[in-house]
Design a protein around this motif. Structure first.
Motif, PDB file in Angstrom:
ATOM      1  N   MET A  28       9.061  -6.835 -20.433  1.00 48.63           N
ATOM      2  CA  MET A  28       8.047  -7.606 -21.162  1.00 48.63           C
ATOM      3  C   MET A  28       6.989  -6.678 -21.751  1.00 48.63           C
ATOM      4  SD  MET A  28       7.348 -11.005 -18.855  1.00 48.63           S
ATOM      5  CE  MET A  28       5.938 -11.396 -19.905  1.00 48.63           C
ATOM      6  N   GLY A  29       6.581  -5.677 -20.963  1.00 42.11           N
ATOM      7  CA  GLY A  29       5.619  -4.711 -21.474  1.00 42.11           C
ATOM      8  C   GLY A  29       6.171  -3.934 -22.652  1.00 42.11           C
ATOM      9  N   ALA A  30       7.445  -3.513 -22.548  1.00 38.61           N
ATOM     10  CA  ALA A  30       8.080  -2.793 -23.658  1.00 38.61           C
ATOM     11  C   ALA A  30       8.187  -3.686 -24.888  1.00 38.61           C
ATOM     12  CB  ALA A  30       9.469  -2.310 -23.229  1.00 38.61           C
ATOM     13  N   PHE A  31       8.495  -4.971 -24.671  1.00 37.59           N
ATOM     14  CA  PHE A  31       8.573  -5.935 -25.773  1.00 37.59           C
ATOM     15  C   PHE A  31       7.221  -6.067 -26.467  1.00 37.59           C
ATOM     16  CE2 PHE A  31       8.085 -10.227 -27.433  1.00 37.59           C
ATOM     17  CZ  PHE A  31       9.244 -10.398 -28.178  1.00 37.59           C
ATOM     18  N   ALA A  32       6.156  -6.189 -25.681  1.00 38.34           N
ATOM     19  CA  ALA A  32       4.817  -6.336 -26.255  1.00 38.34           C
ATOM     20  C   ALA A  32       4.418  -5.092 -27.037  1.00 38.34           C
ATOM     21  CB  ALA A  32       3.805  -6.612 -25.141  1.00 38.34           C
ATOM     22  N   ILE A  33       4.678  -3.914 -26.475  1.00 38.96           N
ATOM     23  CA  ILE A  33       4.317  -2.668 -27.146  1.00 38.96           C
ATOM     24  C   ILE A  33       5.119  -2.497 -28.429  1.00 38.96           C
ATOM     25  CG2 ILE A  33       4.385  -0.148 -26.958  1.00 38.96           C
ATOM     26  CD1 ILE A  33       3.754  -0.489 -23.970  1.00 38.96           C
ATOM     27  N   GLY A  34       6.416  -2.808 -28.372  1.00 38.02           N
ATOM     28  CA  GLY A  34       7.233  -2.710 -29.568  1.00 38.02           C
ATOM     29  C   GLY A  34       6.765  -3.652 -30.664  1.00 38.02           C
ATOM     30  N   ALA A 146      18.719   0.815 -14.982  1.00 44.71           N
ATOM     31  CA  ALA A 146      17.424   0.164 -14.801  1.00 44.71           C
ATOM     32  C   ALA A 146      16.434   0.602 -15.872  1.00 44.71           C
ATOM     33  CB  ALA A 146      16.871   0.472 -13.407  1.00 44.71           C
ATOM     34  N   VAL A 147      16.400   1.890 -16.149  1.00 44.66           N
ATOM     35  CA  VAL A 147      15.509   2.401 -17.194  1.00 44.66           C
ATOM     36  C   VAL A 147      15.912   1.830 -18.556  1.00 44.66           C
ATOM     37  CG1 VAL A 147      14.744   4.470 -18.406  1.00 44.66           C
ATOM     38  CG2 VAL A 147      14.967   4.495 -15.909  1.00 44.66           C
ATOM     39  N   ALA A 148      17.226   1.750 -18.803  1.00 46.32           N
ATOM     40  CA  ALA A 148      17.704   1.188 -20.054  1.00 46.32           C
ATOM     41  C   ALA A 148      17.311  -0.281 -20.188  1.00 46.32           C
ATOM     42  CB  ALA A 148      19.223   1.326 -20.143  1.00 46.32           C
ATOM     43  N   THR A 149      17.302  -0.997 -19.060  1.00 45.38           N
ATOM     44  CA  THR A 149      16.908  -2.403 -19.088  1.00 45.38           C
ATOM     45  C   THR A 149      15.454  -2.539 -19.534  1.00 45.38           C
ATOM     46  OG1 THR A 149      18.454  -2.964 -17.314  1.00 45.38           O
ATOM     47  CG2 THR A 149      16.638  -4.502 -17.711  1.00 45.38           C
ATOM     48  N   MET A 150      14.584  -1.654 -19.058  1.00 44.09           N
ATOM     49  CA  MET A 150      13.194  -1.697 -19.485  1.00 44.09           C
ATOM     50  C   MET A 150      13.086  -1.444 -20.997  1.00 44.09           C
ATOM     51  SD  MET A 150       9.943   0.742 -18.534  1.00 44.09           S
ATOM     52  CE  MET A 150      10.576   2.048 -19.572  1.00 44.09           C
ATOM     53  N   PHE A 151      13.797  -0.443 -21.482  1.00 45.05           N
ATOM     54  CA  PHE A 151      13.718  -0.110 -22.899  1.00 45.05           C
ATOM     55  C   PHE A 151      14.383  -1.155 -23.787  1.00 45.05           C
ATOM     56  CE2 PHE A 151      12.487   4.078 -21.440  1.00 45.05           C
ATOM     57  CZ  PHE A 151      11.597   4.468 -22.425  1.00 45.05           C
ATOM     58  N   MET A 152      15.228  -2.005 -23.182  1.00 37.50           N
ATOM     59  CA  MET A 152      15.817  -3.073 -23.973  1.00 37.50           C
ATOM     60  C   MET A 152      14.740  -3.995 -24.542  1.00 37.50           C
ATOM     61  SD  MET A 152      18.599  -4.255 -25.213  1.00 37.50           S
ATOM     62  CE  MET A 152      19.822  -3.365 -24.237  1.00 37.50           C
ATOM     63  N   GLY A 153      13.607  -4.101 -23.834  1.00 40.39           N
ATOM     64  CA  GLY A 153      12.501  -4.902 -24.351  1.00 40.39           C
ATOM     65  C   GLY A 153      12.003  -4.391 -25.691  1.00 40.39           C
ATOM     66  N   LEU A 154      12.019  -3.076 -25.861  1.00 39.54           N
ATOM     67  CA  LEU A 154      11.596  -2.479 -27.129  1.00 39.54           C
ATOM     68  C   LEU A 154      12.570  -2.828 -28.247  1.00 39.54           C
ATOM     69  CD1 LEU A 154       9.546  -0.547 -28.478  1.00 39.54           C
ATOM     70  CD2 LEU A 154      11.074   1.342 -27.866  1.00 39.54           C
ATOM     71  N   THR A 155      13.855  -2.819 -27.922  1.00 41.10           N
ATOM     72  CA  THR A 155      14.863  -3.173 -28.915  1.00 41.10           C
ATOM     73  C   THR A 155      14.776  -4.644 -29.295  1.00 41.10           C
ATOM     74  OG1 THR A 155      16.354  -1.490 -28.005  1.00 41.10           O
ATOM     75  CG2 THR A 155      17.329  -3.169 -29.397  1.00 41.10           C
ATOM     76  N   ILE A 156      14.630  -5.505 -28.287  1.00 39.57           N
ATOM     77  CA  ILE A 156      14.555  -6.944 -28.543  1.00 39.57           C
ATOM     78  C   ILE A 156      13.310  -7.278 -29.363  1.00 39.57           C
ATOM     79  CG2 ILE A 156      14.308  -9.215 -27.450  1.00 39.57           C
ATOM     80  CD1 ILE A 156      15.984  -8.162 -25.149  1.00 39.57           C
ATOM     81  N   ALA A 157      12.252  -6.493 -29.202  1.00 37.32           N
ATOM     82  CA  ALA A 157      11.037  -6.731 -29.984  1.00 37.32           C
ATOM     83  C   ALA A 157      11.324  -6.679 -31.471  1.00 37.32           C
ATOM     84  CB  ALA A 157       9.963  -5.699 -29.616  1.00 37.32           C
TER      85      ALA A 157
END
Length: 412
Positions: A28-34, A146-157
């Motif tokens: 969610m944080g990665a999504f918001a930042i993206g 797990a790290v890739a899952t976090m960064f997926m938020g950036l992609t989904i953004a």
């Protein structure tokens, strides 16, 4: 936190559930930042009109954000090193929220520029600390996923968040877009508070030895490649909305659809780049840089039709994000003795490329070359990155040959 192999099934299930909740909060944080990083690119004409500046001047907001990431990544990481990771991540999202609120309340260009700088300070440290937390809540053999899952938020953004923010900004006003993103920051803070393990206070890092690793020529060359790869991407992405408007006659609604397709390309490229990089690091980087050069050179011709525009943005999105995994791995391997700091610095290098690309695209427009020149400039930057990769490979072969020759002479 790791799973105890001797734990009961119910305990293991609880631990797994907590891990996924933690990863969801980080995503969610990665999504918001993206969303806050990329959404202004689709709103540049609206923002420029709102603060009474030219589109190239509005593009400097992108550059300012990138510079803030470069400065904030190491500084915020060091400043929060003694905090627990949960507290540090919540504090970083608080900075994110305040920055977006300031952007929503900005009445002039200068105030908005300062607000974007404030917002950017959380970026690099959040991804750096977030990667450590993501890896800590799963067994060792699942840490990369797990790290890739976090960064997926950036992609989904780029599929959902950026187009939604662009639509909101065009329909209601760009200030409302920033306000909505600030609300997303508040939600992320609450989720982090309840999802992340409490953790313990950290210790001050030993940075002197790690800094010595980062100044090695091989590491600096790898970082320079990251700068050029990101620079090629952001030359066009920064001005994607006005470029499509001028070259393809795109309406605001069509631009929003194209941003969704860009996000689709990003997602495909992220997966493809990672899988091919596992097989051949340099090979995958060469393939996708060549593809990036080709599609950017053809971009002004492809966008003459709607179908061609859709094809161009998907392939361009694929090529630009496919270079990210191999670029990241090159830096991590080159600085194997300091992977944590190298990862943080590479975030800064990526955003330096952001600044370089935005400035290069703006310079082409301001010089009177028109929007058709923007992807051409991006292609030249990508070609420079390709040449640097080939030069690195040649130097490595030469070093290997010299070493073999020295061994042969010694044995003789």
């Amino acid at each position: 936190m790791s799973l105890d192999q001797s734990a009961s099934p119910s305990t293991a299930q609880d631990a797994q559930g907590n891990a996924w909740l933690t990863l969801l909060a980080l995503a969610m944080g990665a999504f918001a930042i993206g969303t806050t990083e990329f959404s202004p690119m689709g709103l540049l004409p609206v923002i420029a009109a709102g603060v009474h500046v030219s589109i190239p001047s509005a593009g400097m907001l992108i550059t300012a954000y990138a510079i803030g990431v470069m400065i904030g990544a190491p500084l915020m990481t060091l400043a929060l090193s003694r905090w627990s990771r949960r507290s540090a991540l919540i504090a970083l999202m608080a900075i994110f929220t305040v920055g977006n609120l300031l952007s929503a309340l900005s009445t002039d260009y200068t105030t908005l520029l300062v607000a974007r700088l404030v917002t950017s300070l959380n970026h690099g440290a959040f991804f750096g600390l977030g990667s450590l937390v993501a890896a800590s809540v799963v067994p060792r053999h699942k840490q990369a996923s797990a790290v890739a899952t976090m960064f997926m938020g950036l992609t989904i953004a780029n599929i959902g968040g950026v187009p939604a923010a662009t639509w909101l900004g065009q329909a209601i006003g760009w200030r409302m877009s920033f306000a909505a993103t600030a609300a997303l920051g508040v939600l992320t803070m609450l989720t982090l508070r309840f999802a992340l393990p409490r953790g313990e206070a950290g210790k001050a890092p030993h940075v002197r030895g790690e800094l010595q690793v980062l100044v090695r020529p091989v590491v600096l060359m790898a970082l320079a490649t990251t700068v050029l790869g990101a620079g090629a991407m952001f030359t066009l992405y920064t001005y994607i909305a006005p470029t499509l408007e001028h070259l393809a006659g795109a309406t605001p609604g069509f631009v929003t659809i194209m941003l969704v397709l860009v996000g689709v390309g990003f997602s495909i490229g992220n997966v493809a780049g990672g899988r091919l990089a596992d097989r051949s690091l340099n090979g995958s980087l060469i393939v996708f840089l060549v593809l990036l050069v080709a599609v950017m050179l053809a971009f002004p011709l492809l966008v003459k039709t709607q179908v061609g525009t859709a094809l161009a943005v998907v392939v361009w999105g694929l090529a630009t994000f496919a270079v990210v995994p191999p670029l990241q791995m090159r830096v991590m391997r080159a600085a194997a003795q300091a992977p944590g700091l190298a990862s943080s610095v590479n975030v800064g290098a990526f955003n330096l490329g952001n600044a370089v690309g935005a400035a290069a695209g703006g310079a082409a427009i301001s010089a009177g070359f028109g929007y058709a020149a923007v992807p051409i400039v991006g292609a030249l930057i990508a070609a420079s990155g390709l040449l640097l990769v080939l030069a690195q490979m040649a130097l490595k072969r030469q070093d290997t040959s010299n070493a073999a020759r020295e061994i042969s002479t010694t044995n003789f």
